[in-house]
Motif scaffolding. Sequence first.
Motif, PDB file in Angstrom:
ATOM      1  N   THR A 107      -2.342  -3.062  -3.630  1.00  0.00           N
ATOM      2  CA  THR A 107      -2.306  -4.316  -4.398  1.00  0.00           C
ATOM      3  C   THR A 107      -2.155  -5.483  -3.431  1.00  0.00           C
ATOM      4  O   THR A 107      -1.395  -5.394  -2.457  1.00  0.00           O
ATOM      5  N   LYS A 159      -4.885   6.327  -1.981  1.00  0.00           N
ATOM      6  CA  LYS A 159      -4.183   5.083  -1.694  1.00  0.00           C
ATOM      7  C   LYS A 159      -4.061   4.257  -2.970  1.00  0.00           C
ATOM      8  O   LYS A 159      -4.981   4.214  -3.787  1.00  0.00           O
ATOM      9  N   ASP A 160      -2.920   3.612  -3.122  1.00  0.00           N
ATOM     10  CA  ASP A 160      -2.663   2.688  -4.229  1.00  0.00           C
ATOM     11  C   ASP A 160      -2.331   1.339  -3.602  1.00  0.00           C
ATOM     12  O   ASP A 160      -1.274   1.170  -2.986  1.00  0.00           O
ATOM     13  N   GLN A 219       0.839  -1.194   0.000  1.00  0.00           N
ATOM     14  CA  GLN A 219       0.000   0.000   0.000  1.00  0.00           C
ATOM     15  C   GLN A 219       0.878   1.250   0.000  1.00  0.00           C
ATOM     16  O   GLN A 219       1.801   1.372   0.802  1.00  0.00           O
ATOM     17  N   ASN A 265      -7.795   1.608  -5.648  1.00  0.00           N
ATOM     18  CA  ASN A 265      -7.213   2.957  -5.682  1.00  0.00           C
ATOM     19  C   ASN A 265      -8.213   4.012  -5.197  1.00  0.00           C
ATOM     20  O   ASN A 265      -8.584   4.913  -5.953  1.00  0.00           O
ATOM     21  N   GLU A 316      -9.679   7.362  -3.555  1.00  0.00           N
ATOM     22  CA  GLU A 316      -9.180   8.723  -3.396  1.00  0.00           C
ATOM     23  C   GLU A 316     -10.349   9.629  -3.052  1.00  0.00           C
ATOM     24  O   GLU A 316     -11.470   9.421  -3.521  1.00  0.00           O
ATOM     25  N   HIS A 350      -6.241  -4.920  -7.275  1.00  0.00           N
ATOM     26  CA  HIS A 350      -5.893  -3.513  -7.093  1.00  0.00           C
ATOM     27  C   HIS A 350      -7.096  -2.724  -6.554  1.00  0.00           C
ATOM     28  O   HIS A 350      -8.231  -2.985  -6.924  1.00  0.00           O
TER      29      HIS A 350
END
Length: 760
Positions: A443, A440-441, A408, A464, A466, A462
């Motif tokens: 996986t 946040k990104d 993360q 993501n 925001e 995934h």
Amino acid sequence: MKVIIIVFLVVLTIPLLVFADEDTDDVIQLEDVVVTARKREQLSFEVPLSVSTVRGGKSDTLRASGMDLRFLSNRTPSFQMESSFGRVFPRFYIRGLGDTDFDLNASQPVSVLYDGVVLENTMLKGFPVFDLDRIEVLRGPQGTLFGRNTPAGAVKFESARPTQVLEGYGRLSYGRFNSSNFEGAVSGPLVSNVLSARLSILNQWRGDWIDNAFTDEEDVLGGYRDSAGRLQLLWTPIPEFEAWLKFHGRDLDGTSRLFRANVLVPDEGGLVDDFARDTIAHDAENEQTLRSGRLTLELRYDIGNFQLVSLTGLERLTTFSRGDIDGGYGAVFTGTGGPGEIPFPSETASGIPLLRQFSQEVRLMTIGENRLAYQIGLYYFHEFVEMEDFNYDTLAGGIQDGMARQEQTATAGAAFASMTYQLLDELELGVGVRLSNDAKDYTAWRDEAPAVTEAGPLGPIHQNPEDRVWSGDLSLRYEVSPNVQTYFRVARGFRAPSIQGRLLFGDEVTVAGTETVLSVEGGTKLRLLGQRLHMNLTAFNYFMQDQQLTAVGGGANFNRLVNADSTIGRGVEAELIFLSVPSLEVSAGLSYNQTRIDDPNLAVQGCGAPCKVLDPSASAEGTFSINGNSLPQAPAWIADVTFRYILELPAGFRLVAATDWAYRSRVHFFLYDSAEFSDDWLLDGGVRLACQIPNADTEIALIGRNVLNDTSPTGGIDFNNLTGYVNEPRFWGWSSLDVFDNMVNYTISINYCLIGRLLS
């Protein structure tokens, strides 16, 4: 017991108010604490929000047994703590708001700041307490100045500063379970009036004291070695500028949380009659390690009537924790197992191979006494964390049987402004606003599934999320008299989106959207009896939308994040400190909190263990409606009281006697209410009897913690059997305190401590 505590505090308070006299000429008085709750130094009396401080002797006494950060639990109004990881991963709750999530990227609505730098990851939040100036507990949303993830409040730890005068101290203690603790600091000038330094260290040891009935081994679990240090350099080349550099480090090696199978009474709750603290029956491995390091640089430069502040923080951490989650040995399908019925074995581990955090804040603020005071600032946060989860086949010798990974990257940026304006000499207006962007990104992968699931590898998955959110506050503070202040405050806070992805036993990654809270509170702060009585009173009400909740466990042992439509909370808080005569000081706190989940459509899975769920069944099989429930780990009542008495003896000696008590009422461990996974009450008491030699340079003390040996479950595991874990045991010991310039007594104390360890 609850009634006794409440009546006691009421009886204690009434005579203080009846005999309050502002015109008394007594010389003795209490000092008002300076806090930085609004990122500038102010007397606590003048801050229009509910704030408590823990400092000096009270902090030293509460953690005398070597207890981790949880020594603060229930020691200020509306403040509760617990942990399912032991000495790491503390979970904070303020006014009932917290998060029971145990994942390594879990977010919490209570922010923790060390010297102004936010510690985001829950493993960072457990950094030990030592050589501090004070601890501040800020209740209510703190979204303007402290930003994201503060809808419940914030806890601030402020280190003691380097000095231009040579000073220091050493504190040693030794006691039950072969426990020994050393804390010390030395501070002084390196270059007169230009450069000073302060070195602080903490070393805590405890021997293994818990027997394993399964292996017939004695004293094999329960111990730890926890070491931490801090080096500070303060550079002041000119009066207008200072640079404060701090290095922090921690090294922990010990026992992780010990889960105990079937210790909760079916259909009733509470601990079984034959429960024994010093015995478990585990067939799995147990270990816990943590290494962390931190660098903080604070720059301050005065420009006329303004001050420019830069605060930079760098954090690194690695950790690993493994334990016997089923809390027992064997399984029913093997024909052997216990204690009680163990449907299937569970042995897991979680670790962080790498965590990096960087934060930067720059703000410009007015200084001095001004009718208009303000500050504006920019903030940036970046975090990268790798996480690993493992499953082990206990019946096959503990070989690895499953692995999942998560990564993360979290980034956040914000701009904020805050001001206070004296509308009248007695009336102050405060306004603040903050605009935050959070992304946040994430996986996740499952490299190997446990054999029992008959699943395969999975991922990458995934997510993501925001969001851009505003927060802020509006306050009015009115000075009724120089000794009486009242205030009214409205505040809005938020928690950024959260992600949960435990893929060992499930295929789903869940995301909880942004939660927001609107809080209204009013309070009165009184300084009476010629500054011998300090009292703070607060009433509050908050409304939270889309609260992030964690549905823990269930039959599949799977964490899932959900958003509740709304949550309502209200309550009252009271604190007082009374110095009746120079020799007796009394402090007390009391809070009542009522929380309620308001979402008719929200249902969660019940326990996998054979527990008695008290909530109505929902439409989906095995689920229960939690509409109307209170929040987990949210006691209605919290109370604490401390008495400290000083007796002057011949030849300048002094005897100091103190006792402190903390109480919390019933808590439920999970979102659903059940008869078993709860605890009716907890009462934790401590005593301290110290002898101070003349000039108070040296002190020898007898100490006791949890002196009544209250044994209460503080949490549970609900997917397998009636597994629980309990509070800290009773502790007896002694301690010595020596100032830095008393090297003879200091050396003697060290020798006694070393001899005690050798003899044990």
